[in-house]
Each structure stands twice: as C-alpha cells, then as structure tokens.
Design a protein around this motif. Structure first.
Motif, PDB file in Angstrom:
ATOM      1  N   ILE A  22       0.839  -1.201   0.000  1.00  0.00           N
ATOM      2  CA  ILE A  22       0.000   0.000   0.000  1.00  0.00           C
ATOM      3  C   ILE A  22       0.873   1.250   0.000  1.00  0.00           C
ATOM      4  N   GLN A  23       1.920   1.244   0.833  1.00  0.00           N
ATOM      5  CA  GLN A  23       2.855   2.374   0.840  1.00  0.00           C
ATOM      6  C   GLN A  23       3.447   2.602  -0.548  1.00  0.00           C
ATOM      7  N   THR A  59      -4.273   1.819   7.824  1.00  0.00           N
ATOM      8  CA  THR A  59      -3.910   2.873   8.782  1.00  0.00           C
ATOM      9  C   THR A  59      -2.406   2.885   9.040  1.00  0.00           C
ATOM     10  N   LEU A  60      -1.798   1.708   9.200  1.00  0.00           N
ATOM     11  CA  LEU A  60      -0.349   1.638   9.431  1.00  0.00           C
ATOM     12  C   LEU A  60       0.426   2.140   8.219  1.00  0.00           C
ATOM     13  N   ALA A  61      -0.059   1.827   7.007  1.00  0.00           N
ATOM     14  CA  ALA A  61       0.608   2.303   5.798  1.00  0.00           C
ATOM     15  C   ALA A  61       0.516   3.825   5.700  1.00  0.00           C
ATOM     16  N   TYR A  62      -0.674   4.388   5.977  1.00  0.00           N
ATOM     17  CA  TYR A  62      -0.839   5.848   5.964  1.00  0.00           C
ATOM     18  C   TYR A  62       0.063   6.505   7.009  1.00  0.00           C
ATOM     19  N   THR A  63       0.174   5.877   8.191  1.00  0.00           N
ATOM     20  CA  THR A  63       0.997   6.451   9.261  1.00  0.00           C
ATOM     21  C   THR A  63       2.470   6.498   8.849  1.00  0.00           C
ATOM     22  N   GLU A  64       2.949   5.455   8.174  1.00  0.00           N
ATOM     23  CA  GLU A  64       4.331   5.440   7.704  1.00  0.00           C
ATOM     24  C   GLU A  64       4.560   6.499   6.635  1.00  0.00           C
ATOM     25  N   LEU A  65       3.599   6.661   5.733  1.00  0.00           N
ATOM     26  CA  LEU A  65       3.711   7.692   4.690  1.00  0.00           C
ATOM     27  C   LEU A  65       3.640   9.086   5.310  1.00  0.00           C
ATOM     28  N   LEU A  66       2.888   9.220   6.393  1.00  0.00           N
ATOM     29  CA  LEU A  66       2.819  10.491   7.121  1.00  0.00           C
ATOM     30  C   LEU A  66       4.177  10.815   7.734  1.00  0.00           C
ATOM     31  N   ALA A  67       4.815   9.805   8.316  1.00  0.00           N
ATOM     32  CA  ALA A  67       6.125  10.016   8.937  1.00  0.00           C
ATOM     33  C   ALA A  67       7.179  10.392   7.901  1.00  0.00           C
ATOM     34  N   ASN A  68       7.043   9.877   6.669  1.00  0.00           N
ATOM     35  CA  ASN A  68       8.003  10.184   5.608  1.00  0.00           C
ATOM     36  C   ASN A  68       7.632  11.421   4.812  1.00  0.00           C
ATOM     37  N   ASP A  69       6.593  12.143   5.266  1.00  0.00           N
ATOM     38  CA  ASP A  69       6.179  13.421   4.661  1.00  0.00           C
ATOM     39  C   ASP A  69       5.619  13.265   3.244  1.00  0.00           C
ATOM     40  N   TYR A  70       5.159  12.066   2.908  1.00  0.00           N
ATOM     41  CA  TYR A  70       4.412  11.912   1.659  1.00  0.00           C
ATOM     42  C   TYR A  70       2.969  12.376   1.853  1.00  0.00           C
ATOM     43  N   LEU A  71       2.441  12.178   3.075  1.00  0.00           N
ATOM     44  CA  LEU A  71       1.074  12.562   3.398  1.00  0.00           C
ATOM     45  C   LEU A  71       1.072  13.521   4.575  1.00  0.00           C
ATOM     46  N   THR A  72      -0.066  14.208   4.736  1.00  0.00           N
ATOM     47  CA  THR A  72      -0.285  15.053   5.901  1.00  0.00           C
ATOM     48  C   THR A  72      -1.693  14.799   6.410  1.00  0.00           C
ATOM     49  N   SER A  73      -1.896  14.951   7.703  1.00  0.00           N
ATOM     50  CA  SER A  73      -3.191  14.718   8.309  1.00  0.00           C
ATOM     51  C   SER A  73      -3.808  16.049   8.718  1.00  0.00           C
ATOM     52  N   ARG A  74      -5.075  16.238   8.389  1.00  0.00           N
ATOM     53  CA  ARG A  74      -5.769  17.482   8.724  1.00  0.00           C
ATOM     54  C   ARG A  74      -6.908  17.179   9.689  1.00  0.00           C
ATOM     55  N   GLY A  75      -6.552  17.090  10.964  1.00  0.00           N
ATOM     56  CA  GLY A  75      -7.564  16.861  11.986  1.00  0.00           C
ATOM     57  C   GLY A  75      -8.402  15.640  11.683  1.00  0.00           C
ATOM     58  N   ARG A  76      -9.742  15.838  11.706  1.00  0.00           N
ATOM     59  CA  ARG A  76     -10.636  14.733  11.411  1.00  0.00           C
ATOM     60  C   ARG A  76     -11.035  14.688   9.945  1.00  0.00           C
ATOM     61  N   SER A  77     -10.389  15.522   9.155  1.00  0.00           N
ATOM     62  CA  SER A  77     -10.740  15.597   7.730  1.00  0.00           C
ATOM     63  C   SER A  77     -10.158  14.446   6.924  1.00  0.00           C
ATOM     64  N   GLY A  78      -9.026  13.879   7.405  1.00  0.00           N
ATOM     65  CA  GLY A  78      -8.444  12.745   6.695  1.00  0.00           C
ATOM     66  C   GLY A  78      -7.009  12.996   6.272  1.00  0.00           C
ATOM     67  N   SER A  82       0.969  15.534   0.952  1.00  0.00           N
ATOM     68  CA  SER A  82       1.663  16.617   1.643  1.00  0.00           C
ATOM     69  C   SER A  82       2.192  17.662   0.669  1.00  0.00           C
ATOM     70  N   ASP A  83       2.230  18.908   1.157  1.00  0.00           N
ATOM     71  CA  ASP A  83       2.839  19.977   0.363  1.00  0.00           C
ATOM     72  C   ASP A  83       4.335  19.774   0.208  1.00  0.00           C
ATOM     73  N   ASN A  84       4.921  18.951   1.095  1.00  0.00           N
ATOM     74  CA  ASN A  84       6.355  18.669   1.024  1.00  0.00           C
ATOM     75  C   ASN A  84       6.666  17.366   0.293  1.00  0.00           C
ATOM     76  N   ALA A  85       5.640  16.726  -0.258  1.00  0.00           N
ATOM     77  CA  ALA A  85       5.858  15.459  -0.972  1.00  0.00           C
ATOM     78  C   ALA A  85       6.722  15.698  -2.200  1.00  0.00           C
ATOM     79  N   PRO A  86       7.526  14.705  -2.564  1.00  0.00           N
ATOM     80  CA  PRO A  86       8.365  14.868  -3.764  1.00  0.00           C
ATOM     81  C   PRO A  86       7.511  15.133  -4.997  1.00  0.00           C
ATOM     82  N   GLU A  87       8.004  16.021  -5.827  1.00  0.00           N
ATOM     83  CA  GLU A  87       7.311  16.306  -7.075  1.00  0.00           C
ATOM     84  C   GLU A  87       7.906  15.474  -8.203  1.00  0.00           C
ATOM     85  N   PRO A  88       7.066  15.032  -9.124  1.00  0.00           N
ATOM     86  CA  PRO A  88       7.622  14.311 -10.282  1.00  0.00           C
ATOM     87  C   PRO A  88       8.487  15.228 -11.111  1.00  0.00           C
ATOM     88  N   HIS A  89       9.572  14.686 -11.627  1.00  0.00           N
ATOM     89  CA  HIS A  89      10.469  15.491 -12.446  1.00  0.00           C
ATOM     90  C   HIS A  89       9.804  15.838 -13.769  1.00  0.00           C
TER      91      HIS A  89
END
Length: 491
Positions: A22-23, A59-78, A82-89
C-alpha cells in the motif's frame, strides 16, 4: 479534490507485505504525478473495504507515509498528499534525432552476448496450478522464519562492519570458514581460505572460471546435452567447443578429444538428464584428464539432493594433481534469488579469479554473506535439506507412478535423488509447441531443445521438475501432459 478509491489496486506482481504494498502504491502515485499535492486520499475504512483487507493495515501504511512526509493529516478531515511530498520530475521534450547522426548500433557493438539458447521462464510460475518448473523455491518447504531471524541478526550492531564495509576483493570470513570446515568435508574436500572464493551463484563461478582458463586458442569439452547457460558462457569466451554426447552414466572419458584443455562436467546430477557418474568412471575421467594434461571444472549442483543413496565422492576429493576446479552453490538448495555460490581450486587459480571478480563486482554483498553464514552455522540449512529430502522423496514416488500409469517415457532420472526427470516424447513431437499448449491448460514444462548443442537439436525432449509442485497436484498435471502429447500431430 479527492482521489477516487477506484484508482487504487494491488498488483499481484508487487512483492512485500500488504502494508508495504500500500505504501508503494501511494508513493508511486505521488512520484508519477497521478496524485498531486493537496489532494485527499480515501479514508482508511473506505480503502480497506475496496481492497478487501484489514483497516489497520491501511492505517499503518498511511501512518508510515505520514512520517516520511508523503502525506499530511488534517484533523478529522483525513489524509492528504503533503505539500512537502516529492514532485515528479519534469523534463523538456527530447528533440527528434538527426537520422544522419544516429548511432549505428549494429556496428558500434564490438561483441554480442545475446542470441544464446537460454530459455525465458515465466516469472509468474507460481500462479500456475501445475508448475513442473526446475530450480524455484517451494514456499511450503522454505524456512522463512529462521531466515528472517538470521537476516535480522546480520543487521545488528555486532555485525555492522560485515553489513557496511567494503571487503575489496575478500569475502566474509565466517562464511568462508563454514564452507571450509563443514560444507566441503562432506564432499571429501580439504581446502584453505586461500583456495575458496565466494561468487554470485554457480553461473558467476562458471563465468569466472571460463575467463581465467580459456582463450581463443584453447578447447573446452562440454556435455551434450548440458546446462544451456554454461554453453552460452563458453561461446562468449570464444574458445573452441567440443560437445560430447553423454550416456546414462554421464560424460564418457574415452570420447574426450586429445586436444582438450578444459573439461566441464556435472557428475553428481548430470544436467539435464540427472544421471550420476559412477566411481569407476570418475577415476577414468581423472586419468584421462591427466593423460591430456587437461583441467576439469566440476559443477556439483544439487549434491545435497542425494536423498535416495549417499552422494558419490566429488571429483575434487579424488583429485591428487590439483587439476579439478570445484563449483558449489547455495542458490539451488536455499533459493535461486540468493545468488550465492563458491569456487574451490588451487590458490594460484583462486588468486586470478578473485582479481577478475574484484574488477567486475568487488564481492557479493556482505549482508547476504553474513545472513547465509548464520543460517548455515545455526543448523537451519541442514534442517531445511532434511525436510526437503522427505518431501522430494514422496513427490518423486508419486511422479514415477503417474508417469508409468500414463505411458510417458523417462529418458533420465537421478539414481541418488535430484528434483527432476528428463523426459522423451514420441519422435516428431515439438516440445516447444507442447509447452505453449500446456501453458493454456495451467501446466508448465521445460522444453529440452536449449540443452543440446548444434544447429538442429532434437525437439522431443523435455524436463519435468517436482521441487515446486505439491504431491497432490502431480498426478493430475501428468494426466494433462499425457493428454496434450496424445493430441499433438507427429511427423
């Protein structure tokens, strides 16, 4: 914008745990530009339902992606990209090349390595119900748990140097010590550390040997039929090839030409016929090599699979002249993806092979060597071999009965064990066409043509392995093979 849950699917070709897959699926979507910054991912509950898996896994996959700054969590919104996620070249479009300046690769390539007889085997072999394929790992037999523990031990602080350091042209001393003190004595071979070289499997060992021993002015005798990759290696060395037809006892010494410099042989289990060379013929082969002042390269693959009778002494153990180069492999007995083997020979030869290996790949990865050393030293390897022997004995019995009941012809079988039968179809049968027809019926076999030398190899041989198919499926699979052979036109 929300990313539709329908865009998510788990490819069956992806390796790893569900969480890791999933990651990888989400990360690849971001890196490819399909998922953009600020876009909302499906909820963990919705994605889990869509994929048919546990919500906690998502949930564990999302949490790992959150830790690596691929994703961000917005409260209860989901979860959002992430704005800091790598951009495609983004690359500018390449200009059309000038046809007049385009490289002519038919002239630029100085030496060709394609065009050999090595067959292409399906990577998805395990999805077939009747996979009579050779050399693959049966997950029901392999000791995953202890291999994982050994890998984790090799990752520990105590083994930091083995994991990270550059050995230059050397090898893991613990693995070399085990081979010298445990593996080789079982074959009657005595060797010191300066007479052992770790390789990336037996094929790499054969390549190193061919490069060190052969030139365009030297001749190599090979078995016919033989391991197709070995023949390809020797063709690339540009030596003169001397194919020798084997019989039920393997390579006949009297048929070896007088101008032979190096003899390549598989005495324990002739590839692909599985014939075992008797002791008297081994002694005769050594005498013939001495008379010709030739060297012998002994590929001792599958010697551990002598579960019907004790294995014959290795040629190397009978050699008093130092003219036998011994090739061993853990890739056959553990798993083919391991790519770990070894060369044993006089120190003068090993020194040259070591220098050549260093100029190509330095050394096999230290972590793999140390993991294998632990697996061997802690007794897991011997336990695996015993477990495999029990299973292969039963599978061989079932296959012999099924072959006999359906009137198929065995052209070669290992008297001491092994993991395959060398089969002969009726004259005029094209086993390449047979293999294609059987694949449509969920059956995999190995056509025999690539094992033979010559422009027009016999087309009616094939190999059936029983190392990767459960015993309960053998008889139904053999029934399908017999039916397909009976339906093929001959002539």
């Amino acid at each position: 914008m929300a990313i539709p849950v329908e865009t998510f699917f788990l490819s069956p070709q992806t390796q790893g745990t569900l969480q890791a897959r999933i990651q990888q699926m989400v990360a690849e979507g971001i890196l490819s530009g399909r998922f953009r910054r600020g876009e909302k991912l499906p909820s963990s509950r919705k994605l889990a339902t869509h994929l048919g898996i546990s919500r906690i896994t998502v949930t564990l996959a999302y949490t790992e992606l959150l830790a690596n700054d691929y994703l961000t969590s917005r409260g209860r919104s989901g979860y959002y990209v992430s704005d800091n996620a790598p951009e495609p070249h983004s690359f500018p479009p390449r200009p059309d090349p000038d046809p007049a300046a385009r490289v002519d690769w038919s002239r630029a390539i100085g030496q060709r390595f394609t065009g050999g007889a090595t067959p292409v085997k399906p990577l998805d072999w395990s999805r077939y119900r009747y996979p009579f394929v050779y050399g693959q790992t049966d997950p029901a037999l392999f000791d995953h748990a202890n291999w994982r523990l050994c890998a984790m031990q090799a990752l520990g602080v105590r083994d930091f140097n083995a994991l990270t350091q550059d050995y230059y042209d050397q090898d893991d001393p613990e693995l070399v010590e085990f081979i010298a003190r445990q593996t080789l004595p079982r074959r009657g071979i005595v060797a010191g550390p300066d007479e052992i070289l770790i390789t990336m499997g037996a094929q790499n060992a054969l390549w190193l040997t061919a490069q060190v021993l052969l030139t365009q002015r030297r001749s190599a005798a090979i078995e016919n039929p033989c391991y197709h990759a070995q023949r390809d290696i020797l063709v690339q060395s540009r030596c003169r090839l001397l194919p020798i037809t084997v019989d039920e006892d393997g390579l006949p010494p009297d048929a070896i030409p007088a101008d032979t410099d190096v003899i390549f042989t598989t005495p324990s289990h002739q590839c692909p016929t599985s014939g075992t060379m008797p002791l008297k013929r081994r002694e005769a082969l050594l005498a013939r090599a001495r008379a010709l002042d030739a060297l012998i390269v002994e590929d001792d693959y599958e010697f551990e699979m002598a579960y019907l009778q004790p294995p014959m002494p290795a040629l190397k153990s009978l050699d008093t002249d130092g003219r036998v180069i011994y090739v061993g492999s853990f890739s056959k007995s553990l798993f083919p993806g391991l790519r770990l083997g070894y060369l044993v020979g006089p120190a003068e030869f090993i020194r040259e092979a070591r220098a050549l290996r260093a100029s190509v790949l330095r050394h096999p990865p230290g972590h793999i060597q140390r993991t294998a050393a632990y697996f061997l030293r802690l007794g897991h390897y011997d336990a695996l071999i015993r477990r495999a022997a029990r299973s292969l004995t039963e599978r061989r019995r079932v296959m012999e009965e099924a072959i006999a009941s359906h009137g198929l012809t065995i052209a070669g079988r290992g008297a001491h064990g092994g993991s395959s039968f060398w089969m002969q179809a009726p004259p005029g049968t094209d086993t390449e066409a047979l293999a294609l027809r059987l694949r449509e019926k969920d059956v995999l076999i190995e056509p025999g043509g690539p094992f033979f030398s010559g422009a027009e190899p016999p087309a009616n041989f094939y190999r059936l392995a029983y190392s990767s198919i459960p015993a309960a499926r053998i008889a139904p699979g053999i029934e399908r093979i017999a039916a397909a052979i009976g339906a093929l036109p001959t002539g």
